[in-house]
Each structure stands twice: as C-alpha cells, then as structure tokens.
Write an enzyme that holds these catalytic residues in place. Structure first.
Site, short mmCIF file in Angstrom:
data_model
loop_
_atom_site.label_atom_id
_atom_site.label_comp_id
_atom_site.label_asym_id
_atom_site.label_seq_id
_atom_site.Cartn_x
_atom_site.Cartn_y
_atom_site.Cartn_z
N LYS A 151 -6.84 -4.27 13.70
CA LYS A 151 -5.55 -3.72 14.15
C LYS A 151 -5.10 -4.33 15.48
CE LYS A 151 -4.79 -0.95 10.66
NZ LYS A 151 -3.63 -1.15 9.78
N SER A 201 -2.62 0.34 14.75
CA SER A 201 -3.27 1.65 14.96
C SER A 201 -3.61 1.83 16.43
CB SER A 201 -4.58 1.71 14.16
OG SER A 201 -5.33 2.85 14.55
N TYR A 217 -12.35 -2.18 12.11
CA TYR A 217 -10.97 -1.69 11.99
C TYR A 217 -10.18 -1.95 13.28
CZ TYR A 217 -7.26 1.77 11.00
OH TYR A 217 -6.06 2.40 10.78
N SER A 218 -10.78 -1.66 14.44
CA SER A 218 -10.10 -1.88 15.72
C SER A 218 -9.76 -3.35 15.91
CB SER A 218 -10.98 -1.44 16.90
OG SER A 218 -11.35 -0.11 16.75
N ASN A 257 1.78 -2.33 5.40
CA ASN A 257 1.18 -1.01 5.62
C ASN A 257 -0.22 -0.88 5.03
OD1 ASN A 257 1.25 2.15 5.81
ND2 ASN A 257 0.90 1.67 3.65
N GLY A 262 0.82 -1.22 0.00
CA GLY A 262 0.00 0.00 0.00
C GLY A 262 0.85 1.26 0.00
N SER A 263 1.91 1.26 -0.83
CA SER A 263 2.88 2.36 -0.72
C SER A 263 2.82 3.38 -1.87
CB SER A 263 4.30 1.80 -0.58
OG SER A 263 4.58 0.89 -1.61
N1 NAD Z 1 -3.81 7.90 8.68
C1 NAD Z 1 -3.92 7.59 9.97
O1 NAD Z 1 -4.25 8.43 10.83
C2 NAD Z 1 -3.62 6.19 10.43
C3 NAD Z 1 -3.67 5.93 11.81
C4 NAD Z 1 -3.40 4.65 12.27
C5 NAD Z 1 -3.07 3.65 11.38
N2 NAD Z 1 -3.04 3.91 10.06
C6 NAD Z 1 -2.70 2.82 9.15
O2 NAD Z 1 -1.61 3.19 8.32
C7 NAD Z 1 -1.70 2.51 7.06
C8 NAD Z 1 -1.63 3.52 5.92
O3 NAD Z 1 -2.70 4.43 6.06
P1 NAD Z 1 -2.84 5.78 5.20
O4 NAD Z 1 -3.44 6.78 6.09
O5 NAD Z 1 -1.57 6.06 4.48
O6 NAD Z 1 -3.97 5.30 4.16
P2 NAD Z 1 -4.20 5.66 2.64
O7 NAD Z 1 -5.61 5.26 2.35
O8 NAD Z 1 -3.78 7.05 2.33
O9 NAD Z 1 -3.20 4.65 1.87
C9 NAD Z 1 -3.40 3.28 1.89
C10 NAD Z 1 -2.85 2.69 0.59
O10 NAD Z 1 -3.09 1.27 0.63
C11 NAD Z 1 -3.60 0.87 -0.64
N3 NAD Z 1 -4.41 -0.34 -0.47
C12 NAD Z 1 -5.66 -0.42 0.06
N4 NAD Z 1 -6.10 -1.68 0.02
C13 NAD Z 1 -5.12 -2.42 -0.55
C14 NAD Z 1 -5.00 -3.80 -0.87
N5 NAD Z 1 -5.99 -4.65 -0.64
N6 NAD Z 1 -3.85 -4.22 -1.46
C15 NAD Z 1 -2.85 -3.35 -1.73
N7 NAD Z 1 -2.91 -2.03 -1.44
C16 NAD Z 1 -4.04 -1.57 -0.87
C17 NAD Z 1 -4.40 2.05 -1.12
O11 NAD Z 1 -4.62 2.01 -2.53
C18 NAD Z 1 -3.55 3.24 -0.65
O12 NAD Z 1 -2.60 3.62 -1.63
C19 NAD Z 1 -3.01 1.72 7.12
O13 NAD Z 1 -2.76 0.38 7.53
C20 NAD Z 1 -3.80 2.44 8.18
O14 NAD Z 1 -4.77 1.61 8.78
C21 NAD Z 1 -3.31 5.15 9.55
#
Ligand code: NAD
Length: 252
Positions: free
Chosen positions: A162, A145, A158-159, A93, A15-16
């Site tokens: 995670k 998370s 989600y909780s 991620n 997911g990068s």
């Molecule tokens: N943003 C926050 O506040 C926050 C807080 C706690 C945890 N997180 C965690 O951090 C990670 C990244 O979050 P973010 O905020 O950058 O999210 P985001 O939605 O901006 O990015 C997530 C990326 O993952 C990709 N993705 C989604 N489903 C996928 C799949 N099945 N296979 C491959 N790629 C996939 C998406 O296309 C996207 O590019 C996640 O695991 C999220 O739960 C985020």
C-alpha cells in the site's frame, strides 16, 4: 444545487463484487456512469453487475479475472474500451491481506500480497493509461491504506504494497498531467467489510476505540471520496492521498 453527473462516463472498478469496491461501483452508477464490475469470482461479479444495473437504471457489465495476471488485466481494460468506446475512470480497489508477523512471513505470503495489491494496480493502470493518454482525459483512483502510511503489526507485506501504491500514484500523476490524466489515492482507515470482519473482536474493539470519531468507517465513506475524485469537482487535484479514516488511528 450542485450535482455530480457522470452520465457520459465509463468506469472500471476492480474487486467490486463486494465490500468497498461494490460501494464505489454503486456510487458511480448512482451518478450515471456505465460501470464494469471486475472480481476474481465470476458468479459474484455477474450478480453485482445485474443488481447495480437494475437499482440505478444504468448499463453495467462484468469481467471476472485475476488482476495480477498481465494478460487478464489487459483484457479487462480492453473490454471496457470495446464495449463503450472509452475508459474514463479506473478505480484500483482489489486487494488482499495475508497477515502474520514478519519473522513468520513466508515468501509466498509476501509475493501474493504484492502481486495483487501493487502489481495488479500497475497492470490495470498501465492498460488504462495508454487509452487515457490517447483520449487526453481520464481519472485513476488507487485504494491504498492507512497501513501504507503508518505501518501495522502483522502487515509487513500489506503495508509495503500500500505504500508502493502511494509512490506509484504520484508518478502516474506527473506522467499523466500534461495530457489531462489525473491520478490520486485514497487511504482508508478501519472500514467495516468482510476483510475487517476477519480481525479478532478484541483487536477490533481496540482499533475502534483509538479512532477519534469513535466508529469504524463504512464502504460508502470511501465511495463518497471516490465520487469526488472521479468528478470535475477535483479537476485541480492530482498526485494526492486522501485519508478517509475518522481522524487516523494508531492501534499498536
Ligand atoms: N476494509 C478496510 O478496513 C480497508 C482499509 C484500508 C484499505 N482497504 C482496501 O480497500 C480495498 C477493498 O477492501 P475490502 O475491505 O472491500 O475487501 P474485500 O475482501 O471485502 O473485497 C475485496 C474484493 O476484491 C476481490 N479480489 C481479491 N483479489 C482479487 C484479484 N486478484 N483480482 C480481482 N479481484 C480480486 C475479492 O474477491 C473481493 O470481492 C482493498 O484494496 C483493501 O486493501 C480496506
């Protein structure tokens, strides 16, 4: 001067193409690692891989797939091994949200979130673990998370996913320890990305006000913790959860 040098390392970051995952991929590339960009969106993954390669003058590649699909997750990890001969770092991620109150939550919303966040993490880890156990080295970093630690209104699915990632991390750590494979989790708080941009402004303001450091985190804050956990500076740390959350918060 202390520098973190990942020049001979290879990394897969799921997911990068954007957000936290992109910041992690950039940070590992900046330290010299070869990075495989994964995302469900092929165009975005390709673009990010090219951008990072140019910016940091390192080799990158991309593999677009849904990490919750067993066959595709296996191919993702194999691609790194085939291209660069080894898998040193895996960052799980990729994650999604499907928020709604428990009484309104459909089984589909539950399954979608568990499948990507928890099952996807399991599938990519299992594929990489096999290679790392044979290599007798490797680092796995799972993005959990604060919601997995505290719970959060509207995020039962989600909780749970995670919190599951945290339990999973601790087991992978004890199974991998004898062969030099480390596994840790990071629990981000409120980080400014497309995922949190979707939260209504009023709720966002309340959340930020309850953070002791009084600001949302940036993707780079998480990437810095990943860099530490990916490097030998953390060689005696495994099975842990690192909170990167501005001091924690309880918005509810
Ligand atoms: N943003 C926050 O506040 C926050 C807080 C706690 C945890 N997180 C965690 O951090 C990670 C990244 O979050 P973010 O905020 O950058 O999210 P985001 O939605 O901006 O990015 C997530 C990326 O993952 C990709 N993705 C989604 N489903 C996928 C799949 N099945 N296979 C491959 N790629 C996939 C998406 O296309 C996207 O590019 C996640 O695991 C999220 O739960 C985020």
């Amino acid at each position: 001067m202390i520098t973190i040098d990942l020049k001979d390392k290879t990394a897969v970051v799921t997911g990068s193409a954007r957000g936290i995952g992109k910041a992690i991929a950039e940070k590992l590339a900046e330290a010299g690692a070869k990075v495989l960009i994964n995302d469900i969106s092929e165009e975005a993954a390709k673009q990010t891989a090219e951008e990072i390669s140019k910016k940091y003058n390192v080799e990158t590649t991309y593999f677009a797939c849904d990490i919750s699909n067993e066959e595709q997750a296996n191919k993702l990890i194999e691609t790194c091994k085939e291209k660069w001969g080894k898998v040193d770092i895996l960052v799980n991620n990729a994650g999604i949200t499907k928020d709604t109150l428990l009484l309104r939550m459909t089984k589909e919303q539950w399954d979608q979130v568990i499948n990507v966040n928890l099952t996807g993490t399991f599938l990519c880890t299992r594929a990489a673990f096999k290679i790392m156990m044979n290599q007798r080295s490797g680092v796995i970093i799972n993005i959990s998370s604060i919601a997995g630690e505290n719970g959060n209104v509207g995020q039962a699915n989600y909780s749970a996913s995670k919190a599951g990632v945290i339990g999973f991390t601790k087991t992978v750590a004890v199974e991998g320890a004898a062969r030099g494979v480390r596994c840790n989790a990071i629990a981000p708080g409120f980080i400014q990305t497309a995922m949190t941009d979707a939260i209504p402004d009023k709720i966002k303001e309340k959340m930020i006000a309850s953070i002791p450091l009084k600001r949302p985190g940036q993707p780079e804050d998480i990437a810095n913790a990943v860099l530490f956990l990916a490097s030998d500076l953390s060689s005696y740390i495994t099975g842990q959860v690192i909170d990167v959350n501005g001091g924690g918060f309880r918005p509810n």
